[in-house]
Scaffold this motif. Sequence first.
Motif, PDB file in Angstrom:
ATOM      1  N   PRO A  48       0.589  -4.754  45.029  1.00  0.00           N
ATOM      2  CA  PRO A  48       1.709  -5.696  45.115  1.00  0.00           C
ATOM      3  C   PRO A  48       2.703  -5.552  43.957  1.00  0.00           C
ATOM      4  O   PRO A  48       3.908  -5.745  44.151  1.00  0.00           O
ATOM      5  N   LEU A  49       2.213  -5.190  42.772  1.00  0.00           N
ATOM      6  CA  LEU A  49       3.140  -4.954  41.657  1.00  0.00           C
ATOM      7  C   LEU A  49       4.003  -3.723  41.926  1.00  0.00           C
ATOM      8  O   LEU A  49       5.210  -3.728  41.651  1.00  0.00           O
ATOM      9  N   PHE A  50       3.404  -2.666  42.478  1.00  0.00           N
ATOM     10  CA  PHE A  50       4.175  -1.481  42.834  1.00  0.00           C
ATOM     11  C   PHE A  50       5.173  -1.806  43.937  1.00  0.00           C
ATOM     12  O   PHE A  50       6.322  -1.342  43.907  1.00  0.00           O
ATOM     13  N   LEU A  51       4.756  -2.609  44.916  1.00  0.00           N
ATOM     14  CA  LEU A  51       5.657  -3.004  45.993  1.00  0.00           C
ATOM     15  C   LEU A  51       6.828  -3.811  45.445  1.00  0.00           C
ATOM     16  O   LEU A  51       7.965  -3.642  45.880  1.00  0.00           O
ATOM     17  N   LEU A  52       6.559  -4.672  44.476  1.00  0.00           N
ATOM     18  CA  LEU A  52       7.630  -5.446  43.856  1.00  0.00           C
ATOM     19  C   LEU A  52       8.604  -4.523  43.121  1.00  0.00           C
ATOM     20  O   LEU A  52       9.822  -4.672  43.229  1.00  0.00           O
ATOM     21  N   ALA A  53       8.091  -3.548  42.389  1.00  0.00           N
ATOM     22  CA  ALA A  53       8.957  -2.626  41.650  1.00  0.00           C
ATOM     23  C   ALA A  53       9.749  -1.721  42.603  1.00  0.00           C
ATOM     24  O   ALA A  53      10.970  -1.590  42.470  1.00  0.00           O
ATOM     25  N   ALA A  54       9.068  -1.113  43.562  1.00  0.00           N
ATOM     26  CA  ALA A  54       9.755  -0.209  44.490  1.00  0.00           C
ATOM     27  C   ALA A  54      10.697  -0.984  45.415  1.00  0.00           C
ATOM     28  O   ALA A  54      11.830  -0.553  45.663  1.00  0.00           O
ATOM     29  N   GLY A  55      10.230  -2.127  45.905  1.00  0.00           N
ATOM     30  CA  GLY A  55      11.089  -2.943  46.762  1.00  0.00           C
ATOM     31  C   GLY A  55      12.286  -3.491  46.007  1.00  0.00           C
ATOM     32  O   GLY A  55      13.393  -3.569  46.540  1.00  0.00           O
ATOM     33  N   GLY A  56      12.076  -3.872  44.742  1.00  0.00           N
ATOM     34  CA  GLY A  56      13.194  -4.344  43.928  1.00  0.00           C
ATOM     35  C   GLY A  56      14.220  -3.255  43.687  1.00  0.00           C
ATOM     36  O   GLY A  56      15.425  -3.498  43.735  1.00  0.00           O
ATOM     37  N   ALA A  57      13.742  -2.023  43.443  1.00  0.00           N
ATOM     38  CA  ALA A  57      14.678  -0.904  43.273  1.00  0.00           C
ATOM     39  C   ALA A  57      15.462  -0.650  44.555  1.00  0.00           C
ATOM     40  O   ALA A  57      16.676  -0.411  44.514  1.00  0.00           O
ATOM     41  N   LEU A  58      14.786  -0.730  45.697  1.00  0.00           N
ATOM     42  CA  LEU A  58      15.492  -0.549  46.966  1.00  0.00           C
ATOM     43  C   LEU A  58      16.484  -1.671  47.227  1.00  0.00           C
ATOM     44  O   LEU A  58      17.569  -1.439  47.765  1.00  0.00           O
ATOM     45  N   LEU A  59      16.123  -2.890  46.850  1.00  0.00           N
ATOM     46  CA  LEU A  59      17.044  -4.011  47.047  1.00  0.00           C
ATOM     47  C   LEU A  59      18.272  -3.885  46.160  1.00  0.00           C
ATOM     48  O   LEU A  59      19.364  -4.313  46.542  1.00  0.00           O
ATOM     49  N   LEU A  60      18.106  -3.322  44.972  1.00  0.00           N
ATOM     50  CA  LEU A  60      19.262  -3.108  44.106  1.00  0.00           C
ATOM     51  C   LEU A  60      20.124  -1.947  44.600  1.00  0.00           C
ATOM     52  O   LEU A  60      21.348  -1.951  44.432  1.00  0.00           O
ATOM     53  N   TRP A  61      19.487  -0.967  45.219  1.00  0.00           N
ATOM     54  CA  TRP A  61      20.208   0.201  45.694  1.00  0.00           C
ATOM     55  C   TRP A  61      20.914  -0.073  47.016  1.00  0.00           C
ATOM     56  O   TRP A  61      22.081   0.220  47.191  1.00  0.00           O
ATOM     57  N   ARG A  62      20.175  -0.630  47.982  1.00  0.00           N
ATOM     58  CA  ARG A  62      20.717  -0.952  49.303  1.00  0.00           C
ATOM     59  C   ARG A  62      20.616  -2.438  49.519  1.00  0.00           C
ATOM     60  O   ARG A  62      19.551  -2.942  49.833  1.00  0.00           O
ATOM     61  N   ARG A  63      21.671  -3.140  49.354  1.00  0.00           N
ATOM     62  CA  ARG A  63      21.652  -4.600  49.417  1.00  0.00           C
ATOM     63  C   ARG A  63      21.653  -5.086  50.863  1.00  0.00           C
ATOM     64  O   ARG A  63      22.640  -4.912  51.570  1.00  0.00           O
ATOM     65  N   PRO A  64      20.563  -5.736  51.296  1.00  0.00           N
ATOM     66  CA  PRO A  64      20.532  -6.268  52.666  1.00  0.00           C
ATOM     67  C   PRO A  64      21.366  -7.554  52.755  1.00  0.00           C
ATOM     68  O   PRO A  64      21.790  -8.112  51.741  1.00  0.00           O
ATOM     69  N   ALA A  65      21.575  -8.001  53.970  1.00  0.00           N
ATOM     70  CA  ALA A  65      22.382  -9.199  54.182  1.00  0.00           C
ATOM     71  C   ALA A  65      21.732 -10.434  53.561  1.00  0.00           C
ATOM     72  O   ALA A  65      22.404 -11.286  52.997  1.00  0.00           O
ATOM     73  N   ARG A  66      20.425 -10.528  53.634  1.00  0.00           N
ATOM     74  CA  ARG A  66      19.709 -11.685  53.082  1.00  0.00           C
ATOM     75  C   ARG A  66      18.863 -11.234  51.896  1.00  0.00           C
ATOM     76  O   ARG A  66      17.650 -11.180  51.952  1.00  0.00           O
ATOM     77  N   ARG A  67      19.556 -10.923  50.815  1.00  0.00           N
ATOM     78  CA  ARG A  67      18.924 -10.385  49.616  1.00  0.00           C
ATOM     79  C   ARG A  67      17.950 -11.385  48.989  1.00  0.00           C
ATOM     80  O   ARG A  67      16.877 -11.021  48.545  1.00  0.00           O
TER      81      ARG A  67
END
Length: 121
Positions: free
Chosen positions: A18-37
């Motif tokens: 879950p920590l890796f998912l938070l880090a990788a998912g956070g990087a993806l959220l910063l890179w590709r911003r979804p509509a409901r960030r």
Amino acid sequence: MEALGVPWFVAVRELGPPLFLLAAGGALLLWRRPARRGAAWAALAVNLVAAALPYLWLGLQLLTGQAERTVYGLLLTLVQPAVVALAWALLLFALVAPARGGRLPQGPDAPARESAHENIG
């Protein structure tokens, strides 16, 4: 963690993904911003809380002196998967649901905006 009766390697094995998912998912959220960030960030945080729930539960039981009651462990066995399912449902909602307010996507593939003509005068 040894104070809770849990070896460190078990905690790392359960909290690492879950920590890796938070880090990788956070990087993806910063890179590709979804509509409901905000909902996507909340889903990643809820997933991490779900992984930490057994350790929080053990700590709370030790602090309150209720560590020998097995009914609480049964309750946690039912609650933790529900929290994980909630996190994944929230992430699915965040990535699939359309934006509020009709925000149009941006980028080269986005449809052209129609300008609103106002009658001024």
